[in-house]
Design an enzyme around this catalytic site. Structure first.
Site, PDB file in Angstrom:
ATOM      1  N   HIS A  78       0.937  -1.263   0.047  1.00 39.36           N
ATOM      2  CA  HIS A  78      -0.004   0.021  -0.107  1.00 39.36           C
ATOM      3  C   HIS A  78       0.814   1.185  -0.012  1.00 39.36           C
ATOM      4  O   HIS A  78       1.861   1.239   0.485  1.00 39.36           O
ATOM      5  CB  HIS A  78      -0.847   0.081   1.212  1.00 39.36           C
ATOM      6  N   ASP A  80      -0.496   4.342   0.909  1.00 42.08           N
ATOM      7  CA  ASP A  80      -0.816   5.362   2.054  1.00 42.08           C
ATOM      8  C   ASP A  80       0.120   5.414   3.346  1.00 42.08           C
ATOM      9  O   ASP A  80       0.743   4.339   3.382  1.00 42.08           O
ATOM     10  CB  ASP A  80      -2.135   5.490   2.255  1.00 42.08           C
ATOM     11  N   GLU A 175      -4.733   1.578   3.002  1.00 44.33           N
ATOM     12  CA  GLU A 175      -4.526   0.355   4.177  1.00 44.33           C
ATOM     13  C   GLU A 175      -4.694   0.994   5.533  1.00 44.33           C
ATOM     14  O   GLU A 175      -5.107   0.186   6.394  1.00 44.33           O
ATOM     15  CB  GLU A 175      -3.293  -0.329   3.448  1.00 44.33           C
TER      16      GLU A 175
END
Length: 412
Positions: A78, A80, A175
Site C-alpha cells: 500500500h 498511503d 490501507e
C-alpha cells in the site's frame, strides 16, 4: 544498494497520508501524486498491462518467460501512510555503517533514536539505516514494500535467464485506515495467491492476524445544578467511566502480547449531557473474539438497566483472521519460507498483532500471507528501515518466483 535508497527516498518524500474521516477513495487527493508516479515507473521498468482505476488501485503484469503452466502469483503493498503522525515534509536521513549508538534525529528538539529504548537497532550494527529527521514519520510502512516489489520486478525484467511464471503486482490506497482491500478487484488481479510485502523486521512471515471490530459508545446524560442534583442528574462522563472500568484492565494493548486479545479505548470526549468513546476489539481466536463483543453488549445492557436506557453502542466487524483461509493452502507459506532460507534469511513465523490487506484479501478469495518489508517503529518519528533488510526482501521476492517455476516444471 544506492538504487534502493534513491527509489525509497523518492517515494517517502511524497505525502500520502490517508484520512479516516473522508468518504472518498482514495481518502486524500494527495495519494494520487505517488500513484501516478508508480504507474509511470512500472511502465518504465518494462511491466505490461499497467492499469490504475478511478480509486487509485494499481495493477501490472510481468509475463511468464516459460513454455509451461505456472500458478499466477502476486505481490501487493500500500502507498498511503498513517494518519497517526505527520507525513508532510518527510526528510530522510541516511546513516551509513551504523555504530550501534544513539542516533540524533533532531538536534533542536533533542529527539534521539536510541538502542537503549529500541533494542532492535543493535541487530543492524554495521548496516545502512534510513531514519526520519524527528519531525515526521518515515513511510517505510509501506513504501519499503513498494520499493522492494518494483526493484524485484525490474531485476527480473533485466535478467530473463531467471525463469518465472506470470507475476502480478498491486498497489493500494487507504490501507492504514482499514480500507486498502475494500475496492480491490480480485478477479481482475487474476492471481492464484499473493503476498503482501508489509511486515516489519527481516524474516517475518505471517499468516495469522487479529479478528477485529470497532465500537462507538454514546451516553446521553441530564445536566442539573450540582447543588440540587440528588436523584435528578445523570452524568454521562461518570457512566462512560463506569463502562470502561468494567472492562478487564489487564486486557489492554500495553498488557498483552503474542496471541493475547485486548480492548483498546483510543478516543473519548464528554460533558455531563453527552459523552462518547471509541474502542477497538482484537483477538486471534474467533470464539474469544465473539465473547469480547458480547461483553460490550452485556455492559451496555447492565448500564441501561441502571440508568434508564441512556447508553447506545455501535459495533462493527472490521476483518478476520486469515489463518482459516491460508491453512488449506499452506504450500504458499512453505514456498515463502523456502525462499527465505535459500537467500540466507531465517524465517520468523508469528501472528500479526494487527491487520493487513492480506486478511481481507484472503476472505475475498485471494490467499495472502504477509512477508517482511524491513521497517521498524512504524507510524511515528522513530521509524527507520535498514537498507540491507530491503535488499533481502527483494531477494526473497525473486527467489519465490524462481522456486515456483522450478516446482511447476513437469507438472503440466
Amino acid at each position: 544498494m544506492q538504487q534502493i535508497i534513491d527509489r525509497f527516498i523518492s517515494y517517502v518524500k511524497i505525502d500520502t497520508q490517508s484520512d479516516p474521516n473522508s468518504d472518498t477513495t482514495p481518502s486524500t487527493e494527495k495519494q494520487w501524486h505517488l500513484a501516478d508516479l508508480l504507474v509511470d515507473e512500472l511502465i518504465r521498468i518494462g511491466m505490461e498491462d499497467v492499469t490504475v482505476d478511478d480509486n487509485a488501485y494499481i495493477m501490472a503484469t510481468l509475463p511468464s518467460n516459460l513454455d509451461f503452466e505456472v500458478p499466477v502469483i502476486g505481490f501487493i503493498s500500500h502507498f498511503d501512510t498513517s494518519p497517526d503522525f505527520s507525513g508532510t515534509g518527510v526528510n530522510p536521513q541516511v546513516i551509513n555503517d551504523y555504530d550501534g549508538g544513539d542516533i540524533v534525529l533532531n538536534v533542536e528538539e533533542k529527539i534521539v533514536l536510541s538502542p537503549y529504548y529500541f533494542d532492535d537497532l543493535l541487530h543492524y550494527k554495521g548496516q545502512t539505516l534510513i531514519t526520519t529527521d524527528g519531525t515526521t514519520l518515515l513511510g517505510a510502512d509501506d513504501k519499503a514494500g513498494i520499493t522492494e516489489i518494483i526493484t524485484a520486478m525490474e531485476y527480473l525484467v533485466q535478467h530473463p535467464e531467471i525463469k518465472h511464471g506470470k507475476i502480478r503486482v498491486g498497489f493500494t490506497p487507504d490501507e492504514e485506515i482499514g480500507r486498502g482491500a475494500h475496492k480491490f478487484d480480485v478477479e481482475k488481479f487474476g492471481a492464484d495467491w499473493a503476498y503482501t510485502m508489509d511486515g516489519s523486521q527481516v524474516g517475518e512471515l505471517e499468516y495469522e492476524n487479529f479478528n477485529a471490530a470497532s465500537a462507538k459508545v454514546t451516553i446521553k446524560g441530564k445536566s442539573v445544578h450540582p447543588g440540587y442534583a440528588m436523584g435528578k442528574m445523570v452524568n454521562a462522563i461518570s457512566i462512560a467511566n463506569e463502562f470502561m472500568w468494567i472492562l478487564p484492565i489487564e486486557e489492554t494493548p500495553q498488557n498483552t502480547t503474542n496471541r493475547d486479545g485486548f480492548f483498546h479505548i483510543h478516543h473519548m470526549q464528554g460533558t455531563i449531557e453527552h459523552a462518547e468513546f471509541e474502542l477497538i476489539v482484537r483477538d486471534h481466536d474467533r470464539l474469544h473474539f465473539e465473547k469480547r463483543k458480547q461483553l460490550l453488549l452485556d455492559i451496555t445492557e447492565k448500564l441501561n438497566a441502571l440508568y434508564n436506557d441512556c447508553v447506545q453502542i455501535k459495533l462493527k466487524d472490521q476483518y478476520y483472521n486469515m489463518r482459516e483461509k491460508v491453512e488449506p493452502v499452506m504450500h504458499i507459506v512453505d514456498l515463502a519460507k523456502e525462499a527465505m532460507q535459500a537467500v540466507g534469511v531465517k524465517p520468523i513465523i508469528k501472528p500479526i498483532r494487527g491487520g493487513t490487506d492480506g486478511s481481507q484479501l484472503s476472505f475475498m478469495g485471494l490467499p495472502c500471507p504477509n512477508i517482511f518489508a524491513g521497517g521498524h517503529n512504524f507510524h511515528g518519528k522513530y521509524e527507520y528501515v535498514p537498507v540491507e533488510s530491503m535488499q533481502k526482501a527483494v531477494a526473497v521476492i525473486v527467489k519465490i518466483c524462481e522456486l515456483l517455476a522450478e516446482k511447476s516444471e513437469g507438472k503440466t
